[in-house]
Design a protein around this motif. Structure first.
Motif, PDB file in Angstrom:
ATOM      1  N   GLU A   1      11.390  42.016   0.775  1.00  0.00           N
ATOM      2  CA  GLU A   1      12.049  43.052   1.557  1.00  0.00           C
ATOM      3  C   GLU A   1      12.674  44.119   0.667  1.00  0.00           C
ATOM      4  N   GLN A   2      12.991  43.734  -0.568  1.00  0.00           N
ATOM      5  CA  GLN A   2      13.532  44.691  -1.536  1.00  0.00           C
ATOM      6  C   GLN A   2      12.440  45.384  -2.337  1.00  0.00           C
ATOM      7  N   GLY A   3      11.173  45.110  -1.998  1.00  0.00           N
ATOM      8  CA  GLY A   3      10.062  45.799  -2.642  1.00  0.00           C
ATOM      9  C   GLY A   3       9.473  45.079  -3.822  1.00  0.00           C
ATOM     10  N   MET A   4       9.878  43.817  -4.077  1.00  0.00           N
ATOM     11  CA  MET A   4       9.365  43.064  -5.221  1.00  0.00           C
ATOM     12  C   MET A   4       8.346  42.048  -4.727  1.00  0.00           C
ATOM     13  N   VAL A   5       7.103  42.236  -5.103  1.00  0.00           N
ATOM     14  CA  VAL A   5       6.021  41.350  -4.686  1.00  0.00           C
ATOM     15  C   VAL A   5       6.003  40.152  -5.630  1.00  0.00           C
ATOM     16  N   ILE A   6       6.394  38.988  -5.121  1.00  0.00           N
ATOM     17  CA  ILE A   6       6.499  37.790  -5.952  1.00  0.00           C
ATOM     18  C   ILE A   6       6.098  36.586  -5.112  1.00  0.00           C
ATOM     19  N   ALA A   7       5.359  35.663  -5.708  1.00  0.00           N
ATOM     20  CA  ALA A   7       4.867  34.488  -4.998  1.00  0.00           C
ATOM     21  C   ALA A   7       5.934  33.397  -4.962  1.00  0.00           C
ATOM     22  N   ARG A   8       5.761  32.446  -4.048  1.00  0.00           N
ATOM     23  CA  ARG A   8       6.716  31.346  -3.924  1.00  0.00           C
ATOM     24  C   ARG A   8       6.754  30.498  -5.172  1.00  0.00           C
ATOM     25  N   ARG A   9       5.597  30.217  -5.775  1.00  0.00           N
ATOM     26  CA  ARG A   9       5.573  29.387  -6.983  1.00  0.00           C
ATOM     27  C   ARG A   9       6.264  30.085  -8.158  1.00  0.00           C
ATOM     28  N   THR A  10       6.220  31.423  -8.166  1.00  0.00           N
ATOM     29  CA  THR A  10       6.942  32.155  -9.209  1.00  0.00           C
ATOM     30  C   THR A  10       8.447  32.022  -9.016  1.00  0.00           C
ATOM     31  N   VAL A  11       8.893  32.056  -7.777  1.00  0.00           N
ATOM     32  CA  VAL A  11      10.315  31.836  -7.491  1.00  0.00           C
ATOM     33  C   VAL A  11      10.727  30.441  -7.914  1.00  0.00           C
ATOM     34  N   ALA A  12       9.868  29.456  -7.630  1.00  0.00           N
ATOM     35  CA  ALA A  12      10.181  28.082  -8.035  1.00  0.00           C
ATOM     36  C   ALA A  12      10.252  27.963  -9.555  1.00  0.00           C
ATOM     37  N   LYS A  13       9.377  28.663 -10.267  1.00  0.00           N
ATOM     38  CA  LYS A  13       9.397  28.613 -11.737  1.00  0.00           C
ATOM     39  C   LYS A  13      10.675  29.235 -12.284  1.00  0.00           C
ATOM     40  N   TYR A  14      11.065  30.380 -11.751  1.00  0.00           N
ATOM     41  CA  TYR A  14      12.305  31.026 -12.196  1.00  0.00           C
ATOM     42  C   TYR A  14      13.518  30.180 -11.827  1.00  0.00           C
ATOM     43  N   ARG A  15      13.511  29.572 -10.649  1.00  0.00           N
ATOM     44  CA  ARG A  15      14.642  28.751 -10.215  1.00  0.00           C
ATOM     45  C   ARG A  15      14.812  27.529 -11.119  1.00  0.00           C
ATOM     46  N   GLU A  16      13.719  26.907 -11.490  1.00  0.00           N
ATOM     47  CA  GLU A  16      13.796  25.763 -12.390  1.00  0.00           C
ATOM     48  C   GLU A  16      14.256  26.181 -13.780  1.00  0.00           C
ATOM     49  N   ALA A  17      13.826  27.380 -14.225  1.00  0.00           N
ATOM     50  CA  ALA A  17      14.284  27.866 -15.531  1.00  0.00           C
ATOM     51  C   ALA A  17      15.780  28.145 -15.526  1.00  0.00           C
ATOM     52  N   LEU A  18      16.313  28.550 -14.383  1.00  0.00           N
ATOM     53  CA  LEU A  18      17.748  28.790 -14.240  1.00  0.00           C
ATOM     54  C   LEU A  18      18.534  27.519 -13.952  1.00  0.00           C
ATOM     55  N   LYS A  19      17.832  26.384 -13.860  1.00  0.00           N
ATOM     56  CA  LYS A  19      18.446  25.069 -13.588  1.00  0.00           C
ATOM     57  C   LYS A  19      19.181  25.062 -12.254  1.00  0.00           C
ATOM     58  N   ILE A  20      18.577  25.718 -11.265  1.00  0.00           N
ATOM     59  CA  ILE A  20      19.100  25.690  -9.902  1.00  0.00           C
ATOM     60  C   ILE A  20      18.381  24.580  -9.148  1.00  0.00           C
ATOM     61  N   PRO A  21      19.096  23.651  -8.527  1.00  0.00           N
ATOM     62  CA  PRO A  21      18.435  22.530  -7.829  1.00  0.00           C
ATOM     63  C   PRO A  21      17.583  23.026  -6.670  1.00  0.00           C
ATOM     64  N   PRO A  22      16.622  22.227  -6.230  1.00  0.00           N
ATOM     65  CA  PRO A  22      15.817  22.615  -5.055  1.00  0.00           C
ATOM     66  C   PRO A  22      16.670  22.635  -3.799  1.00  0.00           C
ATOM     67  N   VAL A  23      16.068  23.088  -2.711  1.00  0.00           N
ATOM     68  CA  VAL A  23      16.804  23.291  -1.472  1.00  0.00           C
ATOM     69  C   VAL A  23      17.372  21.980  -0.948  1.00  0.00           C
ATOM     70  N   SER A  24      16.671  20.873  -1.139  1.00  0.00           N
ATOM     71  CA  SER A  24      17.163  19.578  -0.623  1.00  0.00           C
ATOM     72  C   SER A  24      18.422  19.113  -1.329  1.00  0.00           C
ATOM     73  N   LEU A  25      18.582  19.467  -2.617  1.00  0.00           N
ATOM     74  CA  LEU A  25      19.761  19.038  -3.364  1.00  0.00           C
ATOM     75  C   LEU A  25      20.905  20.035  -3.271  1.00  0.00           C
ATOM     76  N   ARG A  26      20.665  21.203  -2.693  1.00  0.00           N
ATOM     77  CA  ARG A  26      21.730  22.188  -2.526  1.00  0.00           C
ATOM     78  C   ARG A  26      22.365  22.109  -1.138  1.00  0.00           C
ATOM     79  N   LYS A  27      21.828  21.265  -0.299  1.00  0.00           N
ATOM     80  CA  LYS A  27      22.337  21.158   1.063  1.00  0.00           C
ATOM     81  C   LYS A  27      23.574  20.296   1.093  1.00  0.00           C
ATOM     82  N   SER A  28      24.545  20.705   1.857  1.00  0.00           N
ATOM     83  CA  SER A  28      25.792  19.953   2.022  1.00  0.00           C
ATOM     84  C   SER A  28      26.172  19.898   3.486  1.00  0.00           C
ATOM     85  N   LEU A  29      27.133  19.025   3.824  1.00  0.00           N
ATOM     86  CA  LEU A  29      27.551  18.865   5.212  1.00  0.00           C
ATOM     87  C   LEU A  29      28.350  20.074   5.687  1.00  0.00           C
TER      88      LEU A  29
END
Length: 490
Positions: free
Chosen positions: A462-490
């Motif tokens: 939406e901000q004009g950056m064409v990027i694939a989901r797997r690329t987001v996952a690669k960058y997220r892992e490089a930033l040591k951000i947990p996946p969506v299941s481990l970021r969920k809280s009550l």
């Protein structure tokens, strides 16, 4: 076929010793450079350093007394021969360094004014580092005041020696019992009693055999916890710790027959515990990075300057240079004189190259210094190499293990280089800027409904950056951000 001899003239590139030294010095980090320099100063007597790293250190006299007098610099020689030697000797000093020498009499003041400068005991006396208490020493001190029987002390000390750095007992009691000599007649029940006694020591949780037991020991000793919440927290860590680590709250609520509020209270209790009770006694020493260049904001824009603290001040020894000029030196000293001049020249060239590369980087990444990582533009080594007229491998050597101090923090020079991602408008966006946007999006997300990689990719689109989901996952892992299941809280 007849054989013959022919003479041909050709040109080819050769790495001279001076060029090899220049390349080696260029790729060294600041720490490695000073280590290399200390070795060269030891091997070459014609090379000396004007800035002594031990100038501010505590010095002792021959009788063991503290030397209060600052070391005096060598008085400059006088006469035409000294002037000729000084002109012959090359010198490399840090820009802006004060080369004036002071006499001891000017620094020493035995009056009241001199005592008022060092009236504080902390400034007058050297500060010694406190002794670091290890986990074993901490436990042994508690054992001496708790356990009276020598046999019990020996068994507790045996278990203490079997603990790892986190305070866990990874070896089974049966294995420890099997190693003991039979003539000691030690029963397994005695080891179990010694382990229970050890588990009552501080820090709470020490002596546990796994993470579940460590957390359970701490939960039982937490004050002010309601009985129902304590029982639920114990049930989670003893029976459903894997589900809790995976944040599978639906399975936990079904197994414990509880609602969100009860599970949230039990979760708050578990988070008060420390899964690594012995980590506080670790003796890991932090590694500090010293910047090579410093970037500051001025009226004319961003100014880049070298860090004078990491720039050694070198020169050729004037006495030896004078002897060689008079023809009294040996031929070996002539070669060492040439090596000293090479080193001084290569040292100057090294810092000049680092400064030029840093200035070119700052010129192209002005938006980063003004707005942060989200404004980083794509940059490759080839662009800097073409601008400065250097080879791409030279830029790679300069940007490796060289650091820049900026208003946004300390960064390696390689941090400012990154690949590009196409935008819908036909432009390019830096991968570093995309990582910064991912950090912003995940930091502002709803903890109860975190963003998935696909959702992040759509928001970037939406901000004009064409990027694939797997690329987001690669960058997220490089930033040591947990996946969506481990970021969920009550």
């Amino acid at each position: 076929m007849k054989q013959s001899l022919q003479l041909r003239t050709s040109q080819h590139l050769a790495l001279t010793p001076q060029l090899q030294q220049s390349i080696r010095l260029l790729q060294l980090s600041t720490l490695e450079l000073h280590q290399e320099l200390e070795q060269l100063l030891t091997d070459n007597p014609l090379l000396e350093r004007l800035d002594d790293p031990l100038d501010h250190s505590l010095r002792l006299l021959a009788d063991g007394a503290i030397n209060q007098q600052a070391p005096a610099t060598e008085a400059p020689a006088e006469g035409p021969q000294a002037e000729a030697a000084s002109a012959e000797a090359d010198t490399y000093e840090a820009p802006g360094a004060d080369t004036e020498s002071t006499t001891p009499d000017a620094d020493m003041d035995w009056g009241d004014s001199g005592r008022s400068k060092n009236s504080d005991d902390e400034e007058a006396r050297p500060q010694l580092e406190a002794h670091h208490c290890t986990l074993r020493e901490h436990l042994m001190e508690q054992m001496r005041v708790t356990v009276l029987e020598m046999r019990d002390r020996a068994l507790v000390e045996l278990i203490i020696d079997a603990l790892d750095e986190n305070g866990y007992l990874e070896e089974a009691l049966e294995e420890i019992h099997a190693r003991l000599p039979e003539e000691l007649e030690v029963e397994i029940e005695e080891l179990q009693t010694a382990l229970k006694l050890l588990q009552s020591f501080d820090p709470v949780g020490v002596g546990a055999r796994n993470a579940a037991e460590c957390l359970a020991i701490q939960i039982r000793r937490l004050p002010g916890v309601p009985l129902v919440t304590r029982r639920m927290a114990l049930a989670i860590v003893e029976n459903h710790l894997a589900w809790f680590a995976q944040r599978d709250f639906n399975k936990l609520k079904k197994a414990l027959l509880c609602d969100d509020e009860d599970l949230r209270e039990a979760q708050a209790v578990i988070r008060q515990c420390n899964p690594h009770p012995g980590a506080a006694f670790a003796s890991d020493v932090s590694d500090y990075v010293v910047p090579d260049v410093i970037v500051k904001k001025s009226r004319n824009g961003w100014q880049v300057s070298l860090n004078n603290d990491v720039m050694p001040r070198l020169r050729v020894n004037q006495m030896y240079a004078n002897l060689l000029k008079q023809g009294k030196g040996e031929s070996a000293m002539g070669a060492q004189l040439q090596e000293a001049k090479w080193l001084i020249k290569n040292m100057r060239q090294r810092f000049d190259t680092i400064l030029r590369v840093a200035q070119a980087i700052v010129e192209r990444q002005k938006n980063f210094f003004s707005h942060g990582a989200v404004a980083m533009r794509p940059l490759v080594l080839r662009e800097i190499a073409d601008t400065l007229g250097l080879h791409e491998s030279t830029i790679s050597r300069v940007t490796t293990q060289k650091y820049m101090l900026t208003p946004h923090g300390m960064f390696e020079l390689k941090y400012f280089f990154g690949s590009h991602v196409a935008t819908e408008a036909g432009g390019e966006a830096s991968s570093t800027a995309i990582r910064a946007l991912i950090v912003q999006l995940t930091g502002a997300e709803d903890p109860k409904n975190p963003l998935s990689d696909s959702k992040i990719a759509d928001m970037l689109g939406e901000q004009g950056m064409v990027i694939a989901r797997r690329t987001v996952a690669k960058y997220r892992e490089a930033l040591k951000i947990p996946p969506v299941s481990l970021r969920k809280s009550l």
